[in-house]
Enzyme design. Sequence first.
Site, PDB file in Angstrom:
ATOM      1  N   GLN A 181      54.069  -4.562  -3.276  1.00 28.16           N
ATOM      2  CA  GLN A 181      55.160  -4.682  -2.320  1.00 28.16           C
ATOM      3  C   GLN A 181      55.477  -3.300  -1.771  1.00 28.16           C
ATOM      4  OE1 GLN A 181      58.307  -7.394  -3.636  1.00 28.16           O
ATOM      5  NE2 GLN A 181      59.810  -5.863  -3.048  1.00 28.16           N
ATOM      6  N   ARG A 236      44.840  20.019  16.642  1.00 26.87           N
ATOM      7  CA  ARG A 236      45.472  18.724  16.914  1.00 26.87           C
ATOM      8  C   ARG A 236      46.630  18.435  15.977  1.00 26.87           C
ATOM      9  NH1 ARG A 236      40.352  15.269  15.773  1.00 26.87           N
ATOM     10  NH2 ARG A 236      40.294  16.886  14.194  1.00 26.87           N
ATOM     11  N   HIS A 275      68.620   2.716 -10.177  1.00 30.28           N
ATOM     12  CA  HIS A 275      68.083   1.377 -10.331  1.00 30.28           C
ATOM     13  C   HIS A 275      66.804   1.368 -11.170  1.00 30.28           C
ATOM     14  CE1 HIS A 275      69.913   0.905  -6.071  1.00 30.28           C
ATOM     15  NE2 HIS A 275      70.830   0.641  -6.980  1.00 30.28           N
ATOM     16  N   ARG A 308      72.010   5.785  -3.215  1.00 28.12           N
ATOM     17  CA  ARG A 308      71.466   4.504  -3.695  1.00 28.12           C
ATOM     18  C   ARG A 308      70.934   4.741  -5.095  1.00 28.12           C
ATOM     19  NH1 ARG A 308      70.208   0.568   0.475  1.00 28.12           N
ATOM     20  NH2 ARG A 308      70.678   1.422   2.532  1.00 28.12           N
ATOM     21  N   ASN A 321      58.623  -1.268   0.450  1.00 27.31           N
ATOM     22  CA  ASN A 321      60.012  -1.394   0.883  1.00 27.31           C
ATOM     23  C   ASN A 321      60.391  -0.221   1.770  1.00 27.31           C
ATOM     24  OD1 ASN A 321      60.271  -3.601  -0.948  1.00 27.31           O
ATOM     25  ND2 ASN A 321      60.615  -2.156  -2.599  1.00 27.31           N
ATOM     26  N   TYR A 334      58.910   3.062   0.062  1.00 30.09           N
ATOM     27  CA  TYR A 334      58.331   3.108  -1.271  1.00 30.09           C
ATOM     28  C   TYR A 334      57.506   1.885  -1.566  1.00 30.09           C
ATOM     29  CZ  TYR A 334      63.058   1.220  -2.307  1.00 30.09           C
ATOM     30  OH  TYR A 334      64.244   0.526  -2.288  1.00 30.09           O
ATOM     31  N   LYS A 379      56.982   3.168  -8.899  1.00 25.55           N
ATOM     32  CA  LYS A 379      57.285   3.368  -7.481  1.00 25.55           C
ATOM     33  C   LYS A 379      56.595   4.631  -6.981  1.00 25.55           C
ATOM     34  CE  LYS A 379      61.996   1.541  -7.796  1.00 25.55           C
ATOM     35  NZ  LYS A 379      63.434   1.878  -7.653  1.00 25.55           N
ATOM     36  N   HIS A 392      65.851   5.156 -11.045  1.00 24.95           N
ATOM     37  CA  HIS A 392      65.557   5.854  -9.793  1.00 24.95           C
ATOM     38  C   HIS A 392      66.725   5.716  -8.825  1.00 24.95           C
ATOM     39  CE1 HIS A 392      63.953   5.691  -5.587  1.00 24.95           C
ATOM     40  NE2 HIS A 392      63.536   6.880  -5.969  1.00 24.95           N
ATOM     41  N   LYS A 394      78.318  -2.359  -5.560  1.00 26.66           N
ATOM     42  CA  LYS A 394      77.421  -2.715  -6.663  1.00 26.66           C
ATOM     43  C   LYS A 394      77.018  -1.465  -7.457  1.00 26.66           C
ATOM     44  CE  LYS A 394      73.090  -5.157  -7.546  1.00 26.66           C
ATOM     45  NZ  LYS A 394      71.983  -5.903  -6.932  1.00 26.66           N
ATOM     46  N   ASP A 395      76.630  -0.397  -6.744  1.00 27.72           N
ATOM     47  CA  ASP A 395      76.218   0.835  -7.426  1.00 27.72           C
ATOM     48  C   ASP A 395      77.397   1.527  -8.105  1.00 27.72           C
ATOM     49  OD1 ASP A 395      73.572   0.416  -6.828  1.00 27.72           O
ATOM     50  OD2 ASP A 395      73.458   1.951  -5.275  1.00 27.72           O
TER      51      ASP A 395
END
Length: 174
Positions: free
Chosen positions: A46, A23, A62, A59, A48, A132, A72, A119, A167-168
Amino acid sequence: MIFTETKLKGAYIIDVKRLEDERGFFGRSYCEREFEEYGLNVNVVQANVSHNPQKGTLRGMHLQLAPNEETKLVRCTRGALFDVIVDLREGSETYKQWVGVELTADSFRMLYVPEGFAHGYLTLEDNTDAFYQVTQFYSPGSEKGLRWDDPAFNIEWPIEPQLISEKDKSHPFF
């Protein structure tokens, strides 16, 4: 699950242990007991998701500062990405060192990112999605970013980034 510690203490590559038959396969991608056996943070508050239509989307890098440092658990749910972490824990033997791991939807591989790490990731295919789980709620006042191309880390990205947010791009050098 199969836990493989990276050269950065406390950061793990986690593979799904597959129970296969005609399967397909079944496996766990999260088990509180197994995470606790490795001393990993299990306080997920949380989850995301990030959708990236274009290959070469970057990205990062951060992190959240104390008292809102977060752990994370990152997985690619569609496409492929190169996930990077940098150890920013002062006093760590691997301070300012980085690890990069290719995560793909097909591999089901995950990266566990402890507190104190920056990260980021670079998409390797169009229409790549990342999922994540994090151990802290997002706190804009605790948010920090570092340049993805900072010579202090000398990260070797597998392809040249094509799309980076303003921003990055404006994050400071270390």
